[in-house]
Design an enzyme around this catalytic site. Structure first.
Site, short mmCIF file in Angstrom:
data_model
loop_
_atom_site.label_atom_id
_atom_site.label_comp_id
_atom_site.label_asym_id
_atom_site.label_seq_id
_atom_site.Cartn_x
_atom_site.Cartn_y
_atom_site.Cartn_z
N GLY A 548 -7.76 11.20 -8.82
CA GLY A 548 -8.12 12.55 -9.24
C GLY A 548 -6.98 13.41 -9.71
O GLY A 548 -7.20 14.43 -10.36
N CYS A 553 -3.27 8.61 -5.45
CA CYS A 553 -3.79 7.91 -4.27
C CYS A 553 -4.64 6.71 -4.68
O CYS A 553 -4.80 5.77 -3.92
CB CYS A 553 -4.60 8.87 -3.40
N GLY A 554 -5.20 6.77 -5.89
CA GLY A 554 -5.96 5.64 -6.41
C GLY A 554 -5.12 4.57 -7.06
O GLY A 554 -5.65 3.59 -7.58
#
Length: 632
Positions: A548, A553-554
């Protein structure tokens, strides 16, 4: 020191004692610092991990640090434990005093206070003495993170995400049902369970007044949430196939448990919450790989242990890589440290503790963006940092030898798939990888997984960094029945045989719950990959990651195709102007495994997130870069 202690004990009529007994350490602590108070179920000593007589060796330096606290102020009257700050050198404390707001909040009231404060706040809220809005802001938004509670203040005010510690990503059916029970009071929308990119579990919707029940329930099930967030060592990532892998070089389970105990188990009281590591300058990630597949993604961790035999002796060990991380300001791939250690518990714990001690005491306390291990490595230089680590290891005098890095295997090797049905080395046993789209589990899906785990895998459920699960040790004779289970068929989201695109999607939390996210990720990602499956055919798994915001974090830089929330404009026919819309940057070409590589620069930017705009862009990339063929 111990001579003086022994004389004190003799004066008290005590002539024999065991350094490894909590009673000994507690007695020393009381003799030096006065009697301590406070007892709570928050400190129930869980048995998970490998707590054994060996801990007298691996944890002795921490024990010494605990009993050598200089004055009574070093021990919290509320927790009965030394403060995290008491373990810091005076020079580090002075830098923290002039540091960033988080450092000042930790100095004002020690992070370990959260271990009991959460119980006190919960009682007062339940009894109507206060509301959650009256909780001190630094507790609410900062210190509570040391019990794994992260306030989602902008999306769900008064509710928290609670993060676990799940070393090596192994849970069981009882724990999975408990997760569902914990979030059920908050409804289907807010009360969900997420599998993370660190083989971990996050519970969403938790309220302060309910937190003690959750924490106590976790401890009763040999889990904890303590020291799982903010400036703590995060979940220990290991090989999801540990012990069931015919290509296994190292069984990572014991090592991940030992490392978890190092950082979150108090060696003095044998309870969860280790103050020695309760005041780090920033978060710290450790990954232990068990095979050449590197299912743990060591290249994006602060410490990455990559299995490799010693060239001369043949002894199995680890080459050590350091400094990998992702953040809003910088993304860094781990670098080789020219270190090799044997793959035994003592060596792994000792090396990790030495690196952690240097990181804790010497890293930046002013600029949080520079308070990651890579910056400290660069400050020293790789050669000098290696020397500092070796010197620290030698000070511990545990018989650990750090050798030069060993030549990694060069024979051709193809990284394996974790989804689907695969034979184990154990005769007649199979592992079954289950797709959990974007790692999101409803309460019903948690219970369904628990039921099938009880029925087919002895209750064991393994989590992967791709946010999926593995059922281990399934009998060959039971495979057909497993395939027919309702939770894997019909309209169910859980799948045993997903497509090559939908089976490899990863997503951060996104704007649904995270205030940092620019875009919603999980729902968009799940919808998008299902549409792509219907539009193209690919001949290998295509890993699409959503994140996002630039914190990544992804982990979009590690993906085949990474989609990161970002600014975009789109023509508005009503106004005749380009208007700002939810958008993204697209990264292409990240790799994982032995040939790991991070795609640092965006392939495209300013792409609107709407499917009518994003899907054509992705179809073009899939065809040009990955050989996809459009379906007729």
């Amino acid at each position: 020191f111990f001579l003086n202690i022994s004389l004190i004990f003799k004066e008290l009529g005590i002539f024999t004692f065991d350094f490894n007994m909590p009673s000994f350490a507690t007695a020393v602590r009381m003799l030096l610092l006065g009697s301590l108070s406070t007892s709570t179920l928050a400190f129930t000593s869980p048995t998970f991990g490998m707590v054994s007589e060996n801990r007298v060796v691996t944890d002795l330096s921490v024990l010494m640090s605990s009993v050598l606290a200089e004055d009574a102020e070093a021990v919290s009257a509320r927790t009965g434990k030394p403060t995290g700050t008491s373990f810091l050198p005076e020079e580090t404390v002075e830098r923290a005093k002039a540091g960033n707001p988080t450092e000042k909040a930790k100095l004002k009231k020690d992070p370990t206070s959260a271990f009991v404060d959460i119980y006190e706040y919960a009682r007062k809220i339940r009894e109507g003495e206060m509301t959650w809005e009256e909780v001190e802001k630094a507790d609410l938004d900062t210190r509570f993170k040391f019990v794994g509670m992260l306030h989602r203040n902008k999306r769900t005010p008064g509710q928290f995400m609670m993060r676990m510690k799940v070393p090596n990503g192994i849970v069981n059916s009882d724990q999975m049902r408990f997760y569902a029970d914990c979030v059920e009071p908050y409804g289907e929308k807010n009360g969900v369970v997420d599998i993370t990119t660190r083989q971990n579990i996050q519970l969403r919707g938790i309220k302060i007044e309910d937190a003690p029940t959750v924490i106590d329930g976790l401890h009763a099930r040999n889990q904890t949430s303590i020291q799982s967030a903010l400036d703590s060592v995060r979940n220990m990532v290991g090989n999801p196939l540990a012990g069931i892998d015919d290509q296994e070089m190292v069984d990572t389970r014991e090592l991940c448990n030992a490392l978890n105990d190092l950082v979150s188990l108090d060696p003095v009281t044998n309870t969860r919450g280790n103050p020695a590591w309760a005041n780090l300058p920033r978060k710290f990630n450790i990954a232990v790989s068990g095979s050449r597949d590197d299912f743990s993604h060591t290249h994006i961790n602060d410490i990455g242990l990559q299995p490799c035999p010693h060239a001369e002796t043949g002894e199995m060990g680890f080459n050590v890589v350091l400094g990998g991380y992702m953040s809003i300001k910088r993304v860094a791939e781990a670098i080789e440290s020219d270190m090799w250690i044997p793959a035994d518990r003592n060596s792994v714990v000792t090396l990790s503790e030495a690196i952690l001690r240097l990181f804790r005491d010497e890293s930046d306390r002013k600029d949080r963006q520079k308070a990651r291990l890579m910056w400290l490595v660069e400050k020293y230089g790789v050669v000098e940092f290696r020397k500092a680590i070796v010197s620290e290891v030698e000070k511990y005098d545990r018989g650990v030898k750090v050798d030069k890095a060993q030549p990694a295997p060069t024979e051709k090797y193809e990284r394996r798939d974790l989804l689907g049905i695969h034979e184990q080395p154990q005769k007649g046993k199979y592992r079954v990888g289950v797709l959990v789209p974007v790692g999101r589990l409803s309460q019903t899906e948690c219970r369904q997984l628990a039921d099938v785990a009880d029925k087919y895998s002895g209750g064991e459920i393994r989590l992967t960094v791709e946010q999926n699960v593995i059922l281990s040790n399934v009998d060959e004779a039971a495979l057909e029945d497993l395939k027919k289970e309702d939770c894997f068929n019909g309209e169910s989201r859980l799948k045993l045989n997903p497509g090559k695109i939908e089976g490899n999607v990863v997503s951060c939390t996104g704007a649904e719950f995270c205030s940092l996210a620019i875009i919603e990720t999980k729902h968009n990602a799940e919808s998008l990959v299902q549409k792509l499956e219907k539009l193209v055919t690919v001949n290998r798994p295509i890993r699409i990651h959503f994140t996002g915001c630039p914190n990544s974090c992804g982990q979009v830089q590690a993906a085949d195709i990474g989609i990161m929330g970002g600014p975009a404009k789109k023509f508005d026919p009503e106004s005749g102007k380009n208007k700002a819309v939810p958008g993204c940057k697209i990264f292409v070409g990240g790799r994982i495994g032995e040939d790991a590589h991070l795609a640092m620069d965006p392939y495209k930017t300013g792409i609107p997130l709407a499917e009518e705009d994003l899907i054509p862009e992705l179809l073009e990339i899939l065809q040009n870069e990955f050989g996809a063929v459009l379906k007729e």
